[in-house]
Design a protein around this motif. Structure first.
Motif, PDB file in Angstrom:
ATOM      1  N   SER A   1      23.723  10.313  -7.104  1.00  0.00           N
ATOM      2  CA  SER A   1      25.131  10.962  -7.074  1.00  0.00           C
ATOM      3  C   SER A   1      26.198   9.961  -6.451  1.00  0.00           C
ATOM      4  O   SER A   1      27.520   9.893  -6.551  1.00  0.00           O
ATOM      5  CB  SER A   1      25.348  12.154  -6.174  1.00  0.00           C
ATOM      6  N   ARG A   2      25.422   8.811  -5.746  1.00  0.00           N
ATOM      7  CA  ARG A   2      26.390   7.727  -5.175  1.00  0.00           C
ATOM      8  C   ARG A   2      26.092   6.335  -6.132  1.00  0.00           C
ATOM      9  O   ARG A   2      26.490   5.295  -5.662  1.00  0.00           O
ATOM     10  CB  ARG A   2      25.799   7.443  -3.545  1.00  0.00           C
ATOM     11  N   GLY A   3      25.654   6.663  -7.262  1.00  0.00           N
ATOM     12  CA  GLY A   3      25.648   5.632  -8.294  1.00  0.00           C
ATOM     13  C   GLY A   3      24.408   4.753  -8.292  1.00  0.00           C
ATOM     14  O   GLY A   3      24.430   3.802  -9.088  1.00  0.00           O
ATOM     15  N   LEU A   4      23.355   5.044  -7.660  1.00  0.00           N
ATOM     16  CA  LEU A   4      22.073   4.223  -7.641  1.00  0.00           C
ATOM     17  C   LEU A   4      21.333   4.741  -8.686  1.00  0.00           C
ATOM     18  O   LEU A   4      21.167   5.983  -8.870  1.00  0.00           O
ATOM     19  CB  LEU A   4      21.615   4.415  -6.372  1.00  0.00           C
ATOM     20  N   ASP A   5      20.845   4.055  -9.646  1.00  0.00           N
ATOM     21  CA  ASP A   5      19.594   4.234 -10.759  1.00  0.00           C
ATOM     22  C   ASP A   5      18.480   4.955 -10.033  1.00  0.00           C
ATOM     23  O   ASP A   5      18.022   4.686  -8.889  1.00  0.00           O
ATOM     24  CB  ASP A   5      19.569   3.257 -11.709  1.00  0.00           C
ATOM     25  N   PRO A   6      17.778   5.633 -10.843  1.00  0.00           N
ATOM     26  CA  PRO A   6      16.476   6.239 -10.277  1.00  0.00           C
ATOM     27  C   PRO A   6      15.591   5.271  -9.591  1.00  0.00           C
ATOM     28  O   PRO A   6      14.921   5.460  -8.508  1.00  0.00           O
ATOM     29  CB  PRO A   6      16.063   7.253 -11.398  1.00  0.00           C
ATOM     30  N   ALA A   7      15.346   4.187 -10.348  1.00  0.00           N
ATOM     31  CA  ALA A   7      14.427   3.239  -9.705  1.00  0.00           C
ATOM     32  C   ALA A   7      15.093   2.418  -8.401  1.00  0.00           C
ATOM     33  O   ALA A   7      14.166   2.450  -7.316  1.00  0.00           O
ATOM     34  CB  ALA A   7      14.185   2.095 -10.779  1.00  0.00           C
ATOM     35  N   THR A   8      16.226   2.147  -8.194  1.00  0.00           N
ATOM     36  CA  THR A   8      16.710   1.858  -6.833  1.00  0.00           C
ATOM     37  C   THR A   8      16.659   2.859  -5.977  1.00  0.00           C
ATOM     38  O   THR A   8      16.196   2.696  -4.881  1.00  0.00           O
ATOM     39  CB  THR A   8      18.204   1.557  -7.275  1.00  0.00           C
ATOM     40  N   SER A   9      16.806   3.942  -6.330  1.00  0.00           N
ATOM     41  CA  SER A   9      17.139   5.233  -5.214  1.00  0.00           C
ATOM     42  C   SER A   9      15.439   5.346  -4.773  1.00  0.00           C
ATOM     43  O   SER A   9      15.180   5.631  -3.691  1.00  0.00           O
ATOM     44  CB  SER A   9      17.281   6.403  -6.055  1.00  0.00           C
ATOM     45  N   ARG A  10      14.501   5.369  -5.855  1.00  0.00           N
ATOM     46  CA  ARG A  10      13.122   5.473  -5.363  1.00  0.00           C
ATOM     47  C   ARG A  10      12.697   4.401  -4.350  1.00  0.00           C
ATOM     48  O   ARG A  10      11.981   4.618  -3.312  1.00  0.00           O
ATOM     49  CB  ARG A  10      12.272   5.385  -6.629  1.00  0.00           C
ATOM     50  N   ASN A  11      12.975   3.015  -4.651  1.00  0.00           N
ATOM     51  CA  ASN A  11      12.636   2.020  -4.008  1.00  0.00           C
ATOM     52  C   ASN A  11      13.187   2.099  -2.464  1.00  0.00           C
ATOM     53  O   ASN A  11      12.582   1.886  -1.623  1.00  0.00           O
ATOM     54  CB  ASN A  11      13.052   0.626  -4.651  1.00  0.00           C
ATOM     55  N   LEU A  12      14.451   2.495  -2.616  1.00  0.00           N
ATOM     56  CA  LEU A  12      15.089   2.552  -1.259  1.00  0.00           C
ATOM     57  C   LEU A  12      14.515   3.519  -0.372  1.00  0.00           C
ATOM     58  O   LEU A  12      14.406   3.569   1.074  1.00  0.00           O
ATOM     59  CB  LEU A  12      16.722   3.093  -1.497  1.00  0.00           C
ATOM     60  N   LEU A  13      14.193   4.861  -1.058  1.00  0.00           N
ATOM     61  CA  LEU A  13      13.466   5.966  -0.399  1.00  0.00           C
ATOM     62  C   LEU A  13      11.877   5.252   0.155  1.00  0.00           C
ATOM     63  O   LEU A  13      11.493   5.605   1.327  1.00  0.00           O
ATOM     64  CB  LEU A  13      13.221   7.375  -1.065  1.00  0.00           C
ATOM     65  N   ILE A  14      11.379   4.656  -0.542  1.00  0.00           N
ATOM     66  CA  ILE A  14       9.865   4.106  -0.068  1.00  0.00           C
ATOM     67  C   ILE A  14       9.981   3.048   1.027  1.00  0.00           C
ATOM     68  O   ILE A  14       9.518   3.074   2.015  1.00  0.00           O
ATOM     69  CB  ILE A  14       9.124   3.629  -1.482  1.00  0.00           C
ATOM     70  N   ASP A  15      11.149   2.255   0.605  1.00  0.00           N
ATOM     71  CA  ASP A  15      11.467   1.282   1.517  1.00  0.00           C
ATOM     72  C   ASP A  15      11.764   1.961   3.000  1.00  0.00           C
ATOM     73  O   ASP A  15      11.443   1.265   4.242  1.00  0.00           O
ATOM     74  CB  ASP A  15      12.851   0.708   1.260  1.00  0.00           C
ATOM     75  N   GLY A  16      12.650   2.815   3.129  1.00  0.00           N
ATOM     76  CA  GLY A  16      12.948   3.806   4.099  1.00  0.00           C
ATOM     77  C   GLY A  16      11.823   4.283   4.943  1.00  0.00           C
ATOM     78  O   GLY A  16      11.604   4.381   6.327  1.00  0.00           O
ATOM     79  N   PHE A  17      10.753   4.792   4.049  1.00  0.00           N
ATOM     80  CA  PHE A  17       9.763   5.374   4.523  1.00  0.00           C
ATOM     81  C   PHE A  17       8.977   4.237   5.326  1.00  0.00           C
ATOM     82  O   PHE A  17       8.210   4.552   6.584  1.00  0.00           O
ATOM     83  CB  PHE A  17       8.857   6.168   3.440  1.00  0.00           C
TER      84      PHE A  17
ATOM     85  N   GLY B   1       8.349  -8.702   8.017  1.00  0.00           N
ATOM     86  CA  GLY B   1       8.387  -7.255   7.667  1.00  0.00           C
ATOM     87  C   GLY B   1       9.070  -7.212   6.138  1.00  0.00           C
ATOM     88  O   GLY B   1       8.724  -6.317   5.576  1.00  0.00           O
ATOM     89  N   ALA B   2      10.000  -8.248   6.088  1.00  0.00           N
ATOM     90  CA  ALA B   2      10.782  -8.412   4.881  1.00  0.00           C
ATOM     91  C   ALA B   2       9.934  -8.629   3.644  1.00  0.00           C
ATOM     92  O   ALA B   2       9.826  -7.943   2.464  1.00  0.00           O
ATOM     93  CB  ALA B   2      11.850  -9.199   4.678  1.00  0.00           C
ATOM     94  N   LYS B   3       8.969  -9.631   4.098  1.00  0.00           N
ATOM     95  CA  LYS B   3       7.901  -9.856   3.006  1.00  0.00           C
ATOM     96  C   LYS B   3       6.980  -8.626   2.402  1.00  0.00           C
ATOM     97  O   LYS B   3       6.815  -8.363   1.280  1.00  0.00           O
ATOM     98  CB  LYS B   3       6.817 -11.059   3.488  1.00  0.00           C
ATOM     99  N   LEU B   4       6.457  -7.945   3.502  1.00  0.00           N
ATOM    100  CA  LEU B   4       5.705  -6.892   3.393  1.00  0.00           C
ATOM    101  C   LEU B   4       6.402  -5.725   2.573  1.00  0.00           C
ATOM    102  O   LEU B   4       5.805  -5.119   1.713  1.00  0.00           O
ATOM    103  CB  LEU B   4       5.194  -6.262   4.615  1.00  0.00           C
ATOM    104  N   SER B   5       7.476  -5.544   3.063  1.00  0.00           N
ATOM    105  CA  SER B   5       8.400  -4.540   2.329  1.00  0.00           C
ATOM    106  C   SER B   5       8.610  -4.870   0.965  1.00  0.00           C
ATOM    107  O   SER B   5       8.463  -3.939   0.049  1.00  0.00           O
ATOM    108  CB  SER B   5       9.877  -4.556   2.994  1.00  0.00           C
ATOM    109  N   ARG B   6       8.778  -6.094   0.460  1.00  0.00           N
ATOM    110  CA  ARG B   6       8.896  -6.524  -0.984  1.00  0.00           C
ATOM    111  C   ARG B   6       7.441  -6.141  -1.476  1.00  0.00           C
ATOM    112  O   ARG B   6       7.269  -5.913  -2.851  1.00  0.00           O
ATOM    113  CB  ARG B   6       9.143  -7.945  -1.080  1.00  0.00           C
TER     114      ARG B   6
END
Lengths: 260, 450
Positions: B407-423, B437-442
């Motif tokens: 609802s803030r304009g992020l597509d489902p794939a980006t939203s999913r990645n953001l949530l996984i990234d946050g976790f 950390g950045a390498k492992l995150s990717r």
């Protein structure tokens, strides 16, 4: 403000919708033009919040009939993220906490998704910082909230201010506030209302959904609609809110019953 | 019944035979004669223990959730020296540790890729067989729990080790990077990396321990050669010492990784482990902390990000035997595809460990219908005046969170990645080098990308 011949932003006609087989909206009709602030009032269970979620594209609801035209486009054909990029913004009644995702990263991703959609260059971290510092003023938010996880550990008032901050960044054509005032103390309510007033202009429209008349002392609507049983029973100007406050929702039902 | 009695002994025999076969391979290689006297006793003890053991089966309580049967049919040969070049390090290279790095390939020290020029004088960092570590006999292969089968196997074949020796009151700001690579050949190989860290009284250091395939790139999804790593790391913290330990396991996708980290903490010491697992077809990490004095602090952060048919098993144990110990443990798993994550976290609070303050939480995020997690938080408390909590959660991506982001304009794939990234981010943020950390995150984003 009511502007003659201004652009129709939202046109809803005979909208019906259900969730899990229960019909919630039963023929809702509403038109909102640029510059206007509309308020929908109504008792609990009248379908106000459902309407706001359907406009934003919540997947749990099924639209069974009617149409919703947003800036000339069939809104119901768009995914939630497309609606957001086109300019629909829903300030949630219960904003979701997202642990581990920083508010800044979230806001920037969101801002850039919209900019990209409109063919604008994406903002880098520095440009975004400038933008956000300016927008923080609108809701008098402490910059320290930006580095925290989205809504995590925020008080009720802070969550609602964060919603308005997002609205300020996304600059929607239609801002929908779903019971933004519920549970807010007066100070927070004033800040939120003041934020909405600053964001309201001749190019956009606001749809304020509330249970209480109190909010409408601070966000003064051009039109008030009373919802009951999944329909708009009656519409009027801001004086209607005072009458509702004094006489209760039952009065409208009775009036209408007589009318029918 | 007849067939059952026939099959059972045969399977058990196979487990015994496999272990003896591996043991025979390492018994031949005595390693450098200079280290032999200091570890000879431990080695002969390990060999004696192993003669009565077998590769564990799922009937063993400690291996209930992780089946090693697939190991039995692979003909692993002990890896020899590999031709290495500057590309062997591949994505393991970190700017921050260019001059504080030891590199081992197939368990063998590679001086060409190593440099410790950036470390302060007095600090001894090097490989065991080349260095001069007179006091090593009191530490190497002296941790409790050495009789466990894979630990004993590593000790039995001990030929060399990465050694970090930090003198009293020495603070090392630069992280020390211990890189263990495997150069897999056309046929399956195995190796036994070993590390020893001794932090003397009042000292402080940061260790980054990393396991990967030579020339392995981050997020490598392609099929790779099969190999087995059986690693053991021993860490000793003297009084008031501090060790920050980042452990990265990103072995190739066809690899087996079995490992032990044994830590002994003297009075007022502080140990922080951030263990991240993204690699290997099957991995098991045993992390054991022994409290050897009062007022110790132990922080254990864990993250497994796995997909396809990966199995990642983390067994941790904190054994408290003195007052005023603090334990903070957060272990997270993200499982996609058919992946299987296991967490078994024990905290033993003995009678003497009064006023212990321990908390343990295991959080799991399942991204597919077939992903699976077995979790077993386990507190055993005998002391009567303690504060202990534990818990486990298993969840999927919340539809409410997805809708909020969309609802803030992020597509489902980006939203999913953001949530996984946050976790994952909560754990990755604890690593001492943000770039890592950045390498492992990717890497985790890539693994869980649908």
């Amino acid at each position: 403000m009511i502007i003659d011949n201004s652009e129709v932003i939202l046109s809803v006609r005979d909208l019906t919708a259900e969730i899990d087989g229960n019909q919630i909206l039963k023929g809702l009709t509403l038109e909102i033009k640029a510059g206007e602030i509309h308020a929908i009032m109504g008792p609990n269970g009248s379908g106000k919040s459902t309407f706001s979620k359907i406009l934003a594209g919540h997947p749990a609801y099924t639209v069974t009939g009617g149409e919703v035209i947003f800036k000339g486009k069939n809104l119901l054909e768009l995914e939630p993220e497309e609606r957001a990029r086109e300019g629909v913004f829903l300030a949630f009644q219960y904003p979701v906490e997202i642990p581990g995702v920083s508010n800044t990263d979230f806001l920037r991703a969101s801002c850039n998704a919209r900019r990209k959609h409109h063919g604008l260059p994406e903002l880098d971290a520095f440009d975004f910082e400038d933008l956000i510092q300016e927008k923080l003023q609108i809701v008098q938010m402490d910059p320290s909230f930006l580095s925290r996880s989205v809504n995590q550990g925020f008080s009720g008032g802070e969550k609602k201010r964060n919603e308005i901050l997002q609205m300020a960044i996304l600059e929607p054509k239609l801002g929908i506030l779903d019971e933004t005032d519920s549970g807010l103390d007066i100070d927070a309510l004033k800040i939120v209302a003041n934020g909405v007033n600053q964001l309201s202009n001749a190019e956009n429209a606001m749809l304020v959904i509330t249970h209480y008349q109190r909010l409408l002392n601070y966000i003064v609507p051009d039109f008030i609609h009373v919802m009951e049983g999944g329909r708009i029973l009656t519409s009027g100007t801001k004086e209607l809110a005072l009458e509702l406050e004094a006489r209760g929702y039952d009065w409208v039902k009775e009036e209408l019953a007589v009318g029918v | 019944m007849v067939s059952e009695t026939f099959i059972k002994p045969s399977a058990a025999d196979k487990r015994v035979a496999k272990l003896q076969e591996l043991l025979a391979q390492v018994s031949g290689s005595r390693g450098d004669s200079r280290i032999a006297p200091t570890v000879a006793e431990s080695q002969s003890r390990a060999r004696a223990i192993l003669s009565e053991l077998a590769i564990p089966s799922t009937k063993d309580e400690e291996w209930r959730f992780t089946d090693l049967s697939s190991l039995l049919d692979i003909n692993f040969q002990l890896a020899g020296p590999a031709a290495v070049d500057v590309f062997a390090l591949a994505d393991s290279e970190l700017d921050e540790t260019a001059n504080s790095r030891l590199v081992f390939v197939n368990g063998i020290y590679v001086p060409e890729l190593s440099s410790v020029a950036g470390l302060p004088a007095g600090v001894q960092v090097g490989n065991l067989s080349a260095g001069n570590f007179p006091e090593i006999a009191s530490y190497l292969a002296q941790q409790q729990g050495g009789q466990e089968v894979f630990t004993a196997l590593n000790t039995a074949g001990l030929a060399d080790a990465a050694v970090v020796w930090v003198p009293a009151n020495t603070i090392i700001e630069t992280p020390i990077h211990l890189v263990f690579l495997t150069a897999a050949g056309a046929t399956p190989v195995w190796s036994q990396p070993r590390a020893l860290v001794v932090a003397q009284r009042g000292s402080a250091c940061t260790i980054i321990e990393e396991y990967a395939a030579a020339r392995g790139t981050w997020c490598a999804q392609e099929a790779s050669n099969c190999y087995l790593t059986n690693a053991v790391t021993e860490i000793w913290l003297a009084e008031n010492a501090q060790v920050k330990h980042d452990r990265i396991q990103r072995e190739a996708t066809n690899a087996f990784h079995i490992s032990k980290t044994a830590v002994s903490q003297a009075k007022d010491s502080r140990y922080t482990c951030t263990a991240v697992t993204s690699g290997a077809k099957l991995s098991r990490h045993n992390l054991e902390i022994f409290q050897a004095g009062e007022g110790t602090e132990t922080v254990l952060n864990g993250l497994a990000g796995i997909s396809n048919s990966q199995v990642a098993d983390a067994h941790t144990a904190v054994i408290l035997n003195h007052p005023h110990g603090i334990v903070r443990q957060l272990h997270k798993c993200i499982a996609d595809g058919n992946a299987h994550a296991v967490f078994n976290g024990k905290i033993f609070v003995a009678k003497a460990a009064q006023l212990t303050d321990a908390s343990q939480l295991n959080r799991n995020l399942l991204l597919s219908r077939k992903a699976k997690v077995d979790t077993k938080p386990q507190l055993e408390i005998i002391a009567d005046n303690v504060k202990c909590s534990h818990g486990a959660t298993v969840s999927q991506l919340e539809p409410q969170e997805m809708f909020y982001l969309q609802s803030r304009g992020l597509d489902p794939a980006t939203s999913r990645n953001l949530l996984i990234d946050g976790f994952a981010g909560e754990i990755l943020a604890q690593l001492s080098i943000p770039a890592l950390g950045a390498k492992l995150s990717r890497c985790i984003a890539c693994r869980t990308d649908n």
